[in-house]
Design an enzyme around this catalytic site. Structure first.
Site, PDB file in Angstrom:
ATOM      1  N   HIS A  16      13.973  31.385   4.717  1.00  0.00           N
ATOM      2  CA  HIS A  16      13.146  31.869   3.203  1.00  0.00           C
ATOM      3  C   HIS A  16      13.969  31.392   2.406  1.00  0.00           C
ATOM      4  O   HIS A  16      14.311  30.693   1.265  1.00  0.00           O
ATOM      5  CB  HIS A  16      11.842  32.725   2.833  1.00  0.00           C
ATOM      6  CG  HIS A  16      10.787  32.706   3.999  1.00  0.00           C
ATOM      7  ND1 HIS A  16      10.195  33.382   4.061  1.00  0.00           N
ATOM      8  CD2 HIS A  16       9.982  31.917   4.295  1.00  0.00           C
ATOM      9  CE1 HIS A  16       9.254  33.627   5.051  1.00  0.00           C
ATOM     10  NE2 HIS A  16       9.257  32.329   5.296  1.00  0.00           N
ATOM     11  N   LYS A  40      -5.086  34.872   6.978  1.00  0.00           N
ATOM     12  CA  LYS A  40      -3.939  35.567   8.326  1.00  0.00           C
ATOM     13  C   LYS A  40      -4.254  37.059   7.016  1.00  0.00           C
ATOM     14  O   LYS A  40      -4.370  37.146   6.228  1.00  0.00           O
ATOM     15  CB  LYS A  40      -2.316  35.425   8.341  1.00  0.00           C
ATOM     16  CG  LYS A  40      -1.979  34.019   8.872  1.00  0.00           C
ATOM     17  CD  LYS A  40      -0.890  33.755   8.284  1.00  0.00           C
ATOM     18  CE  LYS A  40      -0.558  32.182   8.618  1.00  0.00           C
ATOM     19  NZ  LYS A  40       0.714  32.153   8.054  1.00  0.00           N
ATOM     20  N   ARG A  90      11.027  24.601  10.307  1.00  0.00           N
ATOM     21  CA  ARG A  90      12.155  24.645  11.388  1.00  0.00           C
ATOM     22  C   ARG A  90      12.113  23.934  12.412  1.00  0.00           C
ATOM     23  O   ARG A  90      13.517  23.382  13.089  1.00  0.00           O
ATOM     24  CB  ARG A  90      12.104  25.893  11.774  1.00  0.00           C
ATOM     25  CG  ARG A  90      11.840  27.188  10.597  1.00  0.00           C
ATOM     26  CD  ARG A  90      10.782  28.004  11.180  1.00  0.00           C
ATOM     27  NE  ARG A  90       9.838  28.129  11.501  1.00  0.00           N
ATOM     28  CZ  ARG A  90       8.477  29.137  11.164  1.00  0.00           C
ATOM     29  NH1 ARG A  90       9.540  30.320  11.120  1.00  0.00           N
ATOM     30  NH2 ARG A  90       7.465  28.145  11.074  1.00  0.00           N
ATOM     31  N   SER A 128       8.431  35.433  10.104  1.00  0.00           N
ATOM     32  CA  SER A 128       7.803  36.667   9.518  1.00  0.00           C
ATOM     33  C   SER A 128       7.122  36.924  10.527  1.00  0.00           C
ATOM     34  O   SER A 128       7.645  38.691  10.481  1.00  0.00           O
ATOM     35  CB  SER A 128       6.967  35.881   8.139  1.00  0.00           C
ATOM     36  OG  SER A 128       8.272  35.648   7.130  1.00  0.00           O
TER      37      SER A 128
HETATM   38  O1  PNS Z   1       3.903  30.435   4.585  1.00  0.00           O
HETATM   39  P1  PNS Z   1       1.969  29.232   5.122  1.00  0.00           P
HETATM   40  O2  PNS Z   1       1.393  30.665   5.353  1.00  0.00           O
HETATM   41  O3  PNS Z   1       2.483  28.713   5.941  1.00  0.00           O
HETATM   42  O4  PNS Z   1       1.616  28.656   3.311  1.00  0.00           O
HETATM   43  C1  PNS Z   1       0.402  28.018   3.139  1.00  0.00           C
HETATM   44  C2  PNS Z   1       0.149  27.543   2.613  1.00  0.00           C
HETATM   45  C3  PNS Z   1      -0.129  29.122   1.773  1.00  0.00           C
HETATM   46  C4  PNS Z   1       1.531  26.545   1.693  1.00  0.00           C
HETATM   47  C5  PNS Z   1      -1.468  26.817   2.416  1.00  0.00           C
HETATM   48  O5  PNS Z   1      -1.884  27.221   3.008  1.00  0.00           O
HETATM   49  C6  PNS Z   1      -1.543  26.644   1.338  1.00  0.00           C
HETATM   50  O6  PNS Z   1      -0.786  25.565   0.095  1.00  0.00           O
HETATM   51  N1  PNS Z   1      -2.855  27.039   0.386  1.00  0.00           N
HETATM   52  C7  PNS Z   1      -2.992  26.912  -1.004  1.00  0.00           C
HETATM   53  C8  PNS Z   1      -4.547  26.606  -0.961  1.00  0.00           C
HETATM   54  C9  PNS Z   1      -4.464  25.012  -0.879  1.00  0.00           C
HETATM   55  O7  PNS Z   1      -3.948  23.879  -1.701  1.00  0.00           O
HETATM   56  N2  PNS Z   1      -5.092  24.315   0.107  1.00  0.00           N
HETATM   57  C10 PNS Z   1      -5.207  22.571   0.392  1.00  0.00           C
HETATM   58  C11 PNS Z   1      -4.071  22.588   1.668  1.00  0.00           C
HETATM   59  S1  PNS Z   1      -3.614  20.859   1.596  1.00  0.00           S
END
Ligand code: PNS
Length: 162
Positions: A16, A40, A90, A128
């Site tokens: 990251h 999660k 990745r 992570s």
């Molecule tokens: O590290 P992660 O868990 O893959 O991150 C996921 C994240 C936070 C990027 C995604 O869940 C997100 O964008 N959440 C915000 C809410 C939202 O806009 N959801 C619709 C995405 S299409």
């Protein structure tokens, strides 16, 4: 142009950190957004994740770290005048989920663009989850996470630092 880099960051890894440093070099400002209400169940609270990110990015003056409130990412971006969402990739296995989110986000707000940065090869195997697993069983995570995260993980799992 301002960009946002969203994720769970539970906790931030060197992978990251590499994406953050590279994106910070491309944009006027970069806001790292810690998703608070991720499905999660996180090891670190949102505030702990923000603090670890802030410590790990302290040397990058145009990087800020905030908690992403329970709103759509694209709405947050639009409200904060961010035109770009940065994501790290990745492996092919990341692609399908990221592709789905990028297309849905564009449908929701076409003016917010998603860009993908390929991971540095040396971090392509890093996540992570795997870092937490290694740390939980007392394995060496030096070089995989920034030093403040190494300390925080040792504390969480009640281990002595070597
Ligand atoms: O590290 P992660 O868990 O893959 O991150 C996921 C994240 C936070 C990027 C995604 O869940 C997100 O964008 N959440 C915000 C809410 C939202 O806009 N959801 C619709 C995405 S299409």
């Amino acid at each position: 142009m301002i960009a946002v880099y969203p994720g769970s960051f539970d906790p931030v890894t060197c992978g990251h950190q590499d994406i953050i440093a590279r994106a910070a070099g491309m944009f006027e400002g970069l806001t790292v957004l810690v998703a608070a209400n991720s499905a999660k169940s996180p090891l670190f609270s949102a505030d702990e994740r923000v603090a670890l990110l802030r410590e790990s990015c302290a040397h990058l003056p145009n990087v800020g770290v905030e908690v992403l409130p329970p709103v759509l990412l694209v709405d947050y971006a639009a409200e904060h005048r961010a035109g770009v969402i940065v994501k790290g990739l990745r492996a092919v296995s990341d692609f399908e989920y990221e592709f789905q989110m990028a297309l849905l986000n564009r449908r929701l707000r076409p003016q917010v663009e998603t860009i993908f940065l390929m991971t540095a090869a040396e971090y392509s195997y890093l996540s992570s989850s795997i870092v937490k697993e290694i740390a939980r069983f007392g394995g060496d995570i030096e070089g995989l996470v920034p030093p403040p995260v190494r300390r925080a993980l040792a504390e969480k799992f009640g281990q002595q630092q070597s």
